[in-house]
Scaffold this motif. Structure first.
Motif, PDB file in Angstrom:
ATOM      1  N   GLU A   6       0.908  -1.680   0.066  1.00 54.68           N
ATOM      2  CA  GLU A   6      -0.504  -0.228   0.094  1.00 54.68           C
ATOM      3  C   GLU A   6       0.652   1.225  -0.130  1.00 54.68           C
ATOM      4  O   GLU A   6       1.600   1.551   0.740  1.00 54.68           O
ATOM      5  CB  GLU A   6      -0.958  -0.047   1.182  1.00 54.68           C
ATOM      6  CG  GLU A   6      -2.144  -0.762   1.287  1.00 54.68           C
ATOM      7  CD  GLU A   6      -2.965  -0.453   0.410  1.00 54.68           C
ATOM      8  OE1 GLU A   6      -3.499   0.581   0.120  1.00 54.68           O
ATOM      9  OE2 GLU A   6      -3.573  -1.865  -0.776  1.00 54.68           O
ATOM     10  N   LEU A   7       0.587   2.282  -1.138  1.00 50.93           N
ATOM     11  CA  LEU A   7       0.773   3.635  -0.932  1.00 50.93           C
ATOM     12  C   LEU A   7       0.446   4.404  -0.065  1.00 50.93           C
ATOM     13  O   LEU A   7      -0.603   4.833   0.866  1.00 50.93           O
ATOM     14  CB  LEU A   7       0.994   4.385  -1.939  1.00 50.93           C
ATOM     15  CG  LEU A   7       1.675   3.521  -2.806  1.00 50.93           C
ATOM     16  CD1 LEU A   7       1.455   3.878  -4.407  1.00 50.93           C
ATOM     17  CD2 LEU A   7       3.356   3.640  -2.720  1.00 50.93           C
ATOM     18  N   GLY A  70       6.285  -5.736   7.354  1.00 51.86           N
ATOM     19  CA  GLY A  70       5.341  -6.384   8.064  1.00 51.86           C
ATOM     20  C   GLY A  70       3.892  -5.892   7.882  1.00 51.86           C
ATOM     21  O   GLY A  70       3.449  -7.091   7.821  1.00 51.86           O
ATOM     22  N   VAL A  71       4.056  -4.836   7.292  1.00 51.73           N
ATOM     23  CA  VAL A  71       2.167  -4.666   7.417  1.00 51.73           C
ATOM     24  C   VAL A  71       2.290  -4.522   5.207  1.00 51.73           C
ATOM     25  O   VAL A  71       0.946  -4.192   5.221  1.00 51.73           O
ATOM     26  CB  VAL A  71       1.796  -2.990   7.870  1.00 51.73           C
ATOM     27  CG1 VAL A  71       1.603  -4.180   9.404  1.00 51.73           C
ATOM     28  CG2 VAL A  71       2.129  -2.352   8.054  1.00 51.73           C
TER      29      VAL A  71
END
Length: 89
Positions: A6-7, A70-71
């Motif tokens: 995701e940005l 990690g995310v």
């Protein structure tokens, strides 16, 4: 093909993008979107003394970002021409 990361953008990065002219803005946006698929593209550099912060070059401009594996987030920290890019490190 769905994106891997995701940005997210800091306020500083959004301001830097907004201040660009149309053609540079388009090139920068395209380069940032490609980071979602490959956050460590050929030519990227991990900044020394700044743990986890990376930089890519797009023409005369630089994009500074942090990768959170990690995310699965790429946080765009700053977009600026080379001259003022390193002032706040």
């Amino acid at each position: 093909m769905s994106r891997k990361y995701e940005l997210e953008y800091t306020r500083t990065a959004l301001k830097g993008i907004k201040n660009l002219d149309g053609s540079n803005r388009k090139r920068i946006r395209r380069a940032i979107e490609m980071l979602a698929d490959d956050p460590r593209p050929s030519g990227c550099v991990q900044l020394k003394g700044c743990s986890g912060i990376w930089r890519i070059r797009v023409g005369d401009h630089r994009i500074r970002y942090r990768i959170d594996d990690g995310v699965l987030i790429v946080l765009v920290l700053k977009v600026a021409p080379r001259g003022g890019f390193y002032d706040d490190l």
